[in-house]
Scaffold this active site. Structure first.
Site, PDB file in Angstrom:
ATOM      1  CG  ASN A   9      -1.738   1.219   1.392  1.00 50.63           C
ATOM      2  OD1 ASN A   9      -1.808   2.043   0.467  1.00 50.63           O
ATOM      3  ND2 ASN A   9      -2.385   1.372   2.545  1.00 50.63           N
ATOM      4  CD1 TRP A  10       3.614   0.948  -2.848  1.00 46.83           C
ATOM      5  CD2 TRP A  10       3.724   2.127  -4.751  1.00 46.83           C
ATOM      6  NE1 TRP A  10       4.368   0.233  -3.740  1.00 46.83           N
ATOM      7  CE2 TRP A  10       4.455   0.934  -4.922  1.00 46.83           C
ATOM      8  CE3 TRP A  10       3.654   3.034  -5.815  1.00 46.83           C
ATOM      9  CZ2 TRP A  10       5.114   0.619  -6.117  1.00 46.83           C
ATOM     10  CZ3 TRP A  10       4.305   2.722  -7.011  1.00 46.83           C
ATOM     11  CH2 TRP A  10       5.029   1.533  -7.154  1.00 46.83           C
ATOM     12  CE  LYS A  11      -0.349   3.328   4.696  1.00 44.71           C
ATOM     13  NZ  LYS A  11      -0.366   3.454   6.137  1.00 44.71           N
ATOM     14  CG  HIS A  98      -5.995   1.894   4.939  1.00 47.98           C
ATOM     15  ND1 HIS A  98      -5.625   2.866   5.840  1.00 47.98           N
ATOM     16  CD2 HIS A  98      -4.965   1.026   4.863  1.00 47.98           C
ATOM     17  CE1 HIS A  98      -4.413   2.584   6.283  1.00 47.98           C
ATOM     18  NE2 HIS A  98      -3.984   1.486   5.710  1.00 47.98           N
ATOM     19  CD  GLU A 100      -3.266   5.562   6.569  1.00 46.66           C
ATOM     20  OE1 GLU A 100      -3.208   5.625   5.320  1.00 46.66           O
ATOM     21  OE2 GLU A 100      -2.366   5.062   7.266  1.00 46.66           O
ATOM     22  CD  GLU A 170      -3.775  -2.522   7.121  1.00 41.66           C
ATOM     23  OE1 GLU A 170      -2.649  -2.720   6.680  1.00 41.66           O
ATOM     24  OE2 GLU A 170      -4.426  -1.500   6.861  1.00 41.66           O
ATOM     25  N   GLY A 176       2.110   2.116  10.729  1.00 43.13           N
ATOM     26  CA  GLY A 176       3.097   3.188  10.612  1.00 43.13           C
ATOM     27  C   GLY A 176       3.774   3.546  11.922  1.00 43.13           C
ATOM     28  CB  SER A 216       4.749  -1.988  12.032  1.00 45.45           C
ATOM     29  OG  SER A 216       4.377  -0.640  12.267  1.00 45.45           O
ATOM     30  N   GLY A 237       2.620  -1.212   4.290  1.00 49.39           N
ATOM     31  CA  GLY A 237       2.722   0.210   3.965  1.00 49.39           C
ATOM     32  C   GLY A 237       4.174   0.617   3.772  1.00 49.39           C
ATOM     33  N   GLY A 238       4.781   1.149   4.827  1.00 53.50           N
ATOM     34  CA  GLY A 238       6.137   1.714   4.756  1.00 53.50           C
ATOM     35  C   GLY A 238       7.146   0.814   4.054  1.00 53.50           C
TER      36      GLY A 238
HETATM   37  P1  PGA Z   1       2.543   0.155   7.647  1.00 48.73           P
HETATM   38  O1  PGA Z   1       1.109   0.412   6.975  1.00 48.73           O
HETATM   39  O2  PGA Z   1       3.061  -1.145   7.076  1.00 48.73           O
HETATM   40  O3  PGA Z   1       3.371   1.330   7.277  1.00 48.73           O
HETATM   41  O4  PGA Z   1       2.300   0.031   9.120  1.00 48.73           O
HETATM   42  C1  PGA Z   1       0.218  -0.634   6.705  1.00 48.73           C
HETATM   43  C2  PGA Z   1      -1.041  -0.100   6.080  1.00 48.73           C
HETATM   44  O5  PGA Z   1      -1.469   0.996   6.454  1.00 48.73           O
HETATM   45  O6  PGA Z   1      -1.652  -0.755   5.206  1.00 48.73           O
END
Ligand code: PGA
Length: 254
Positions: A9-11, A98, A100, A170, A176, A216, A237-238
């Site tokens: 997930n590149w956001k 998600h 967010e 999640e 994050g 994470s 994500g990251g």
């Molecule tokens: P993260 O994000 O791996 O940076 O914790 C995961 C996500 O939000 O899908």
């Protein structure tokens, strides 16, 4: 047999040039070194879907997905992107709900159920996200909340439809933050989610649904997380923004 999936997930990150460099590095490494049964997916920002698909090329083992879509099919919805548009450009997956989107854009219940429907109707695979914030876990309400989230977003689906859905658990406190759920915490919640699916749809259907862990995930903890019986890969994500790390995570799911 349910699939192992690792979705990045590149956001809202990367310029176009950076995004293309990342996609081609991942594609190169995946070609040469990945002996994984896991399906790899890059969920890019909307404007990068087509250029990333081009970089990956026809017949790539890596799929492309979006991070959101409209709850409407077509029409006067300025600024929105429909699931049918995504399907027409050959995206295969869409992240729905998600945390967010839930937190910053007020997405919840019926809206997410509508997005799941429209995604399935377009022939795409929704990656439906659920997960609890820290204060809910501290009070011991995490299973109730996640149970409500999946019931609200998914349990209107019939058996054939739910089998096409991927679920991502999640925990919001792990996204994050560098604070990963322990393998036991992840397994416990994934087993709970599968038990809810089994109650609603029966064991055979529940055992076909991939449940990914997100929060994470990195190249060092992925193998242990993915070794749990009910953890079928990850939503990353990251660490998906670094080609080497992401490829290591794909390998860990294999
Ligand atoms: P993260 O994000 O791996 O940076 O914790 C995961 C996500 O939000 O899908």
């Amino acid at each position: 047999m349910r699939k192992k999936i690792v979705a990045g997930n590149w956001k809202m990150n990367k310029t176009l040039d950076e995004a293309l460099a990342l996609a081609s590095e991942i594609a190169e490494m995946a070609k040469d070194e990945v002996r994984s049964n896991a399906t790899a997916v890059l969920c890019t920002p909307f404007p990068y879907l087509v250029p990333v698909l081009r970089v990956l090329g026809d017949g790539s083992s890596i799929s492309v997905g979006a991070q959101n879509c409209s709850a409407h099919e077509w029409g006067a919805y300025t600024g929105e992107t429909s699931a049918l548009m995504l399907a027409s450009l050959k995206a295969r997956y869409v992240i729905i709900g998600h945390s967010e989107r839930r937190q910053y854009f007020g997405e919840d219940g019926p809206l997410l159920a509508a997005k799941v429907d429209i995604t399935l109707r377009a022939g795409l695979t929704p990656i439906f996200c659920c997960g609890e914030p820290l204060e809910v876990r501290e009070k011991g309400g995490h299973q109730d909340l996640v149970g409500e989230q999946i019931a609200a977003g998914l349990f209107h689906l019939g058996d054939a439809q739910i089998r096409k859905v991927v679920i991502a658990y999640e925990p919001v406190w792990a996204i994050g933050t560098g604070k990963t759920a322990t393998p036991d915490q992840a397994q416990e919640m994934h087993a709970f989610i599968r038990s809810q699916l089994a109650k609603k749809y029966g064991d055979a259907t529940a055992s076909e649904i991939s449940i990914l862990y997100g929060g994470s995930v990195n190249a060092s903890n992925a193998r242990e997380l993915f070794s749990n019986a009910d953890v079928d890969g990850g939503l990353v994500g990251g660490a998906s923004l670094k080609s080497r790390d992401f490829v290591e995570i794909i390998k860990a799911a294999g």
